[in-house]
Design a protein around this motif. Structure first.
Motif, PDB file in Angstrom:
ATOM      1  N   ILE A  21       0.879  -1.165   0.000  1.00 12.84           N
ATOM      2  CA  ILE A  21       0.000   0.000   0.000  1.00 12.84           C
ATOM      3  C   ILE A  21       0.919   1.218   0.000  1.00 12.84           C
ATOM      4  O   ILE A  21       1.821   1.318   0.839  1.00 12.84           O
ATOM      5  N   GLU A  22       0.727   2.109  -0.961  1.00 13.61           N
ATOM      6  CA  GLU A  22       1.620   3.261  -1.048  1.00 13.61           C
ATOM      7  C   GLU A  22       0.861   4.493  -1.501  1.00 13.61           C
ATOM      8  O   GLU A  22      -0.118   4.403  -2.245  1.00 13.61           O
ATOM      9  N   LEU A  23       1.333   5.643  -1.027  1.00 13.84           N
ATOM     10  CA  LEU A  23       0.777   6.907  -1.487  1.00 13.84           C
ATOM     11  C   LEU A  23       1.137   7.082  -2.953  1.00 13.84           C
ATOM     12  O   LEU A  23       2.172   6.604  -3.409  1.00 13.84           O
ATOM     13  N   SER A  24       0.280   7.759  -3.683  1.00 14.91           N
ATOM     14  CA  SER A  24       0.527   7.974  -5.102  1.00 14.91           C
ATOM     15  C   SER A  24       0.018   9.347  -5.519  1.00 14.91           C
ATOM     16  O   SER A  24      -0.729   9.998  -4.785  1.00 14.91           O
TER      17      SER A  24
ATOM     18  N   ASN B  79      -2.026  18.676  -4.924  1.00 16.10           N
ATOM     19  CA  ASN B  79      -0.785  19.463  -4.885  1.00 16.10           C
ATOM     20  C   ASN B  79      -0.840  20.534  -3.804  1.00 16.10           C
ATOM     21  O   ASN B  79       0.128  20.732  -3.070  1.00 16.10           O
ATOM     22  N   PHE B  80      -1.954  21.225  -3.697  1.00 20.66           N
ATOM     23  CA  PHE B  80      -2.093  22.253  -2.660  1.00 20.66           C
ATOM     24  C   PHE B  80      -1.983  21.632  -1.268  1.00 20.66           C
ATOM     25  O   PHE B  80      -1.270  22.138  -0.401  1.00 20.66           O
ATOM     26  N   TYR B  81      -2.673  20.532  -1.071  1.00 17.69           N
ATOM     27  CA  TYR B  81      -2.660  19.868   0.240  1.00 17.69           C
ATOM     28  C   TYR B  81      -1.267  19.366   0.605  1.00 17.69           C
ATOM     29  O   TYR B  81      -0.791  19.608   1.712  1.00 17.69           O
ATOM     30  N   THR B  82      -0.604  18.655  -0.315  1.00 21.17           N
ATOM     31  CA  THR B  82       0.700  18.055   0.011  1.00 21.17           C
ATOM     32  C   THR B  82       1.836  19.072   0.033  1.00 21.17           C
ATOM     33  O   THR B  82       2.823  18.875   0.745  1.00 21.17           O
ATOM     34  N   ARG B  83       1.708  20.152  -0.727  1.00 20.58           N
ATOM     35  CA  ARG B  83       2.812  21.130  -0.794  1.00 20.58           C
ATOM     36  C   ARG B  83       2.628  22.326   0.127  1.00 20.58           C
ATOM     37  O   ARG B  83       3.594  23.034   0.412  1.00 20.58           O
ATOM     38  N   ARG B  84       1.406  22.550   0.579  1.00 21.31           N
ATOM     39  CA  ARG B  84       1.156  23.712   1.446  1.00 21.31           C
ATOM     40  C   ARG B  84       0.659  23.310   2.843  1.00 21.31           C
ATOM     41  O   ARG B  84       1.226  23.709   3.845  1.00 21.31           O
ATOM     42  N   ILE B  85      -0.413  22.538   2.889  1.00 20.51           N
ATOM     43  CA  ILE B  85      -1.047  22.217   4.170  1.00 20.51           C
ATOM     44  C   ILE B  85      -0.164  21.292   5.015  1.00 20.51           C
ATOM     45  O   ILE B  85       0.146  21.598   6.171  1.00 20.51           O
TER      46      ILE B  85
ATOM     47  N   PRO C 203       5.653  15.122  -0.538  1.00 23.78           N
ATOM     48  CA  PRO C 203       5.279  15.093  -1.956  1.00 23.78           C
ATOM     49  C   PRO C 203       6.445  14.708  -2.861  1.00 23.78           C
ATOM     50  O   PRO C 203       6.244  14.076  -3.898  1.00 23.78           O
ATOM     51  N   GLU C 204       7.655  15.063  -2.458  1.00 22.57           N
ATOM     52  CA  GLU C 204       8.836  14.692  -3.242  1.00 22.57           C
ATOM     53  C   GLU C 204       9.015  13.174  -3.257  1.00 22.57           C
ATOM     54  O   GLU C 204       9.291  12.582  -4.302  1.00 22.57           O
ATOM     55  N   SER C 205       8.874  12.550  -2.093  1.00 24.35           N
ATOM     56  CA  SER C 205       9.067  11.100  -2.021  1.00 24.35           C
ATOM     57  C   SER C 205       7.944  10.352  -2.727  1.00 24.35           C
ATOM     58  O   SER C 205       8.170   9.311  -3.336  1.00 24.35           O
ATOM     59  N   ILE C 206       6.739  10.884  -2.693  1.00 24.84           N
ATOM     60  CA  ILE C 206       5.614  10.250  -3.392  1.00 24.84           C
ATOM     61  C   ILE C 206       5.836  10.325  -4.900  1.00 24.84           C
ATOM     62  O   ILE C 206       5.676   9.340  -5.614  1.00 24.84           O
TER      63      ILE C 206
END
Length: 193
Positions: free
Chosen positions: A112-115, A127-133, A152-155
């Motif tokens: 199971i992995e984030l994508s 993008n807004f959620y992972t890069r800002r929030i 977000p970089e690792s995902i």
């Protein structure tokens, strides 16, 4: 639920962290033995304490170890799980070959992995959620400027979809499939030895 039809009896949970998935697998699948392995001794200590508190330490054990050199003999397990850990493997191909080695013939691997979602509607929100929030909350909680900005970089860096299936096939797995969940922000990969 996807693992239930395989009726696993000897499960290895790789990159187990504090053991939450391992404990859930024990409750849902009731295997004969479940072993969790992780590089972090502190996380393993917390996982062991949870197993003791739940009264299941005799069936669920945890140990410190490297997923790129698993300390188990060939064909030991009939199921391996990895939840949100493969994106942190230094050499994902080596990790998959090691998992293949310790699985019994016909056994199942569940990752199971984030994508990264591909939908033009979901992707901007993601993008807004992972890069800002997420980084903002990480900074507030940890007081570290870099906290959670790596997420977000690792995902984005981990192979996804068919590229992940190709890595699994190169390691020897067959019947490789993936199922996107939560609008494509998470994916379940299944493969058979």
């Amino acid at each position: 639920k996807m693992l239930r039809r395989h009726s696993p009896r000897l499960i290895l949970d790789v990159a187990t962290g504090t053991g939450d998935l391992a404990l859930l697998l024990h409750r849902k699948l009731n295997p004969h033995q479940l072993t969790g392995i992780d590089l972090s001794p502190n996380m393993i200590a917390r996982a062991q304490a949870k197993a003791v508190d739940a009264g299941i330490a005799h069936k669920v054990s945890f140990m410190t170890g490297d997923c790129l050199a698993l300390p188990f003999g060939a064909e030991t397990f009939d199921c391996i799980t990895v939840a949100y850990g493969v994106r942190n493997f230094e050499h994902l191909d080596t990790g998959y070959r090691e998992m293949y080695r310790v699985l019994q013939p016909g056994a199942v691997l569940c990752v199971i992995e984030l994508s990264t979602p591909t939908s033009p509607i979901v992707k901007p929100l993601y993008n807004f959620y992972t890069r800002r929030i997420i980084p903002t909350i990480g900074r507030l909680v940890s007081h570290d400027v870099r906290a959670y900005s790596y997420l977000p970089e690792s995902i984005a860096a981990v192979p996804q979809g068919n590229a992940m299936l190709e890595l699994l096939r190169e390691a020897g797995f067959s019947q490789c499939t993936f199922t996107p969940l939560t609008f494509g922000t998470c994916t379940i990969y299944m493969a058979i030895k």
